[in-house]
Scaffold this motif. Sequence first.
Motif, PDB file in Angstrom:
ATOM      1  N   THR A 203      33.779  31.825 -14.070  1.00  0.00           N
ATOM      2  CA  THR A 203      34.752  32.290 -15.265  1.00  0.00           C
ATOM      3  C   THR A 203      34.530  31.399 -16.222  1.00  0.00           C
ATOM      4  N   ALA A 204      35.408  32.565 -17.295  1.00  0.00           N
ATOM      5  CA  ALA A 204      35.096  32.540 -18.549  1.00  0.00           C
ATOM      6  C   ALA A 204      35.739  32.845 -19.769  1.00  0.00           C
ATOM      7  N   VAL A 205      35.475  33.319 -20.984  1.00  0.00           N
ATOM      8  CA  VAL A 205      36.485  32.622 -22.083  1.00  0.00           C
ATOM      9  C   VAL A 205      37.061  34.158 -22.759  1.00  0.00           C
ATOM     10  N   VAL A 206      37.502  35.158 -23.261  1.00  0.00           N
ATOM     11  CA  VAL A 206      37.311  36.267 -23.725  1.00  0.00           C
ATOM     12  C   VAL A 206      36.967  35.518 -25.493  1.00  0.00           C
ATOM     13  N   ARG A 207      35.740  36.220 -26.012  1.00  0.00           N
ATOM     14  CA  ARG A 207      35.656  36.188 -27.392  1.00  0.00           C
ATOM     15  C   ARG A 207      35.453  36.780 -28.161  1.00  0.00           C
ATOM     16  N   LYS A 208      35.480  37.486 -29.398  1.00  0.00           N
ATOM     17  CA  LYS A 208      35.372  38.315 -29.979  1.00  0.00           C
ATOM     18  C   LYS A 208      33.984  38.186 -30.973  1.00  0.00           C
ATOM     19  N   GLY A 209      33.464  39.050 -31.537  1.00  0.00           N
ATOM     20  CA  GLY A 209      32.293  38.239 -31.935  1.00  0.00           C
ATOM     21  C   GLY A 209      32.767  38.205 -33.571  1.00  0.00           C
ATOM     22  N   GLU A 210      31.332  37.405 -34.164  1.00  0.00           N
ATOM     23  CA  GLU A 210      31.937  36.813 -35.409  1.00  0.00           C
ATOM     24  C   GLU A 210      31.240  38.060 -37.267  1.00  0.00           C
ATOM     25  N   SER A 211      32.019  37.449 -37.604  1.00  0.00           N
ATOM     26  CA  SER A 211      30.686  38.142 -38.917  1.00  0.00           C
ATOM     27  C   SER A 211      30.344  37.149 -39.589  1.00  0.00           C
ATOM     28  N   ARG A 212      29.182  37.158 -40.820  1.00  0.00           N
ATOM     29  CA  ARG A 212      28.434  36.631 -41.096  1.00  0.00           C
ATOM     30  C   ARG A 212      28.752  35.448 -42.063  1.00  0.00           C
ATOM     31  N   PRO A 213      28.652  33.987 -41.657  1.00  0.00           N
ATOM     32  CA  PRO A 213      29.599  33.326 -42.540  1.00  0.00           C
ATOM     33  C   PRO A 213      28.910  33.385 -44.017  1.00  0.00           C
ATOM     34  N   GLN A 214      30.056  33.036 -44.796  1.00  0.00           N
ATOM     35  CA  GLN A 214      29.267  32.762 -46.345  1.00  0.00           C
ATOM     36  C   GLN A 214      28.219  32.056 -46.441  1.00  0.00           C
ATOM     37  N   PHE A 215      27.152  32.693 -47.302  1.00  0.00           N
ATOM     38  CA  PHE A 215      25.839  31.355 -47.860  1.00  0.00           C
ATOM     39  C   PHE A 215      25.110  31.412 -46.484  1.00  0.00           C
ATOM     40  N   THR A 216      25.660  32.221 -45.265  1.00  0.00           N
ATOM     41  CA  THR A 216      24.586  32.187 -44.482  1.00  0.00           C
ATOM     42  C   THR A 216      23.878  32.972 -44.296  1.00  0.00           C
ATOM     43  N   PRO A 217      22.442  32.550 -44.107  1.00  0.00           N
ATOM     44  CA  PRO A 217      21.292  33.929 -44.301  1.00  0.00           C
ATOM     45  C   PRO A 217      21.354  34.667 -43.093  1.00  0.00           C
ATOM     46  N   ASP A 218      20.454  36.184 -43.308  1.00  0.00           N
ATOM     47  CA  ASP A 218      20.864  36.862 -41.677  1.00  0.00           C
ATOM     48  C   ASP A 218      19.572  36.393 -41.371  1.00  0.00           C
ATOM     49  N   HIS A 219      19.619  36.920 -39.685  1.00  0.00           N
ATOM     50  CA  HIS A 219      18.425  36.934 -38.775  1.00  0.00           C
ATOM     51  C   HIS A 219      17.253  37.300 -39.036  1.00  0.00           C
ATOM     52  N   LYS A 220      16.527  36.579 -38.799  1.00  0.00           N
ATOM     53  CA  LYS A 220      14.808  37.069 -39.056  1.00  0.00           C
ATOM     54  C   LYS A 220      14.472  38.428 -38.006  1.00  0.00           C
ATOM     55  N   GLY A 221      15.286  38.384 -37.109  1.00  0.00           N
ATOM     56  CA  GLY A 221      14.246  38.107 -35.117  1.00  0.00           C
ATOM     57  C   GLY A 221      14.168  37.125 -34.232  1.00  0.00           C
ATOM     58  N   GLY A 222      13.866  37.825 -33.505  1.00  0.00           N
ATOM     59  CA  GLY A 222      13.973  36.961 -32.205  1.00  0.00           C
ATOM     60  C   GLY A 222      14.628  37.271 -31.304  1.00  0.00           C
ATOM     61  N   ASP A 223      14.996  36.693 -30.539  1.00  0.00           N
ATOM     62  CA  ASP A 223      16.459  35.789 -29.614  1.00  0.00           C
ATOM     63  C   ASP A 223      16.986  35.127 -30.392  1.00  0.00           C
ATOM     64  N   ASN A 224      16.266  34.404 -31.961  1.00  0.00           N
ATOM     65  CA  ASN A 224      17.466  33.136 -32.285  1.00  0.00           C
ATOM     66  C   ASN A 224      18.613  33.714 -33.035  1.00  0.00           C
ATOM     67  N   TYR A 225      19.539  33.807 -33.096  1.00  0.00           N
ATOM     68  CA  TYR A 225      20.812  33.812 -33.650  1.00  0.00           C
ATOM     69  C   TYR A 225      21.706  32.795 -34.720  1.00  0.00           C
TER      70      TYR A 225
END
Length: 298
Positions: A203-225
């Motif tokens: 049982t889970a809650v439906v969520r949507k994706g997020e836009s990158r927050p301000q001043f948040t660096p982009d992902h550097k790859g791998g499995d960590n977001y």
Amino acid sequence: MLRLPTQMFKHALILQRLPPPCNGNTTVKLVLRKMNSQRPADWPIGVATNAKDKEKITALGWFLLLIPATTFGLGCWQVKRKIWKEQLIKDLNEQLRMPPVELPDNLRDLDKMEYRLVKVRGHFLHDKEMRIGPRSLIRPDGVETQGGLFSQRDSGNGYLIITPFQLANRDDIILINRGWVSRKHVNPETRALGQNQTEVEVTAVVRKGESRPQFTPDHKGGDNYLYRDLPRMCSSTGAAPVFLDAVYNEQVAPHSPVGGQTRVTLRNDHLSYLITWFSLSAATSYLWYRQIVKRIPF
């Protein structure tokens, strides 16, 4: 004090140059009669008119009245926005308490079902596990722990475990946030008992994706977001663009992800906005009345 016209000064000079009065002052009477006949045309009569003109509000003055009027209108608009946002947050929280529904056949229907509870059946693909963080733990009572202190570093700061989920009797793969784990249990080997390979119902809650927050660096790859980057997560796992947050479940293996990490996070800053606009309206109204109406200098 009234200024005499030039012609009056000329008549005064003439009177000074006249010879002493004689024979009933006939010459003086002629000069005075000429001055009286010319007085209405030569003397300034606009003193009262100028005072009234000064009391009138000019076109520029009326234009400046738009400033307090506009800020007052913006304050009223923020009042309506505040009422609407508070009702929306209330409705979303009520959705979280509604009974779960079955996952729709058309996954696109989930775009209009954010914060709705759904039931899904299938099995997790643990070999494609990802994580989002660091994140604080949201306890079952809704209180968010604050990590960072030495005594709370392991118990209050960790990561959300995102695992692809193969739906039963369907070819679709979706993403499920299984919950929060501490830093020392990020590695799947430290929580092997919770890596269930059998078919389960979630049982889970439906969520949507997020836009990158301000001043948040982009992902550097791998499995960590750092945030819910749904397009990139789906691209790396082959999942459909569906993201669910698992609800809290007491009957889980030790050190397993703690579900129930959903929080209604709609910003509601309208109270501060309306205070700002109404304050500006009051201040500019006072300045307009003082400067334009009363003409009181600072």
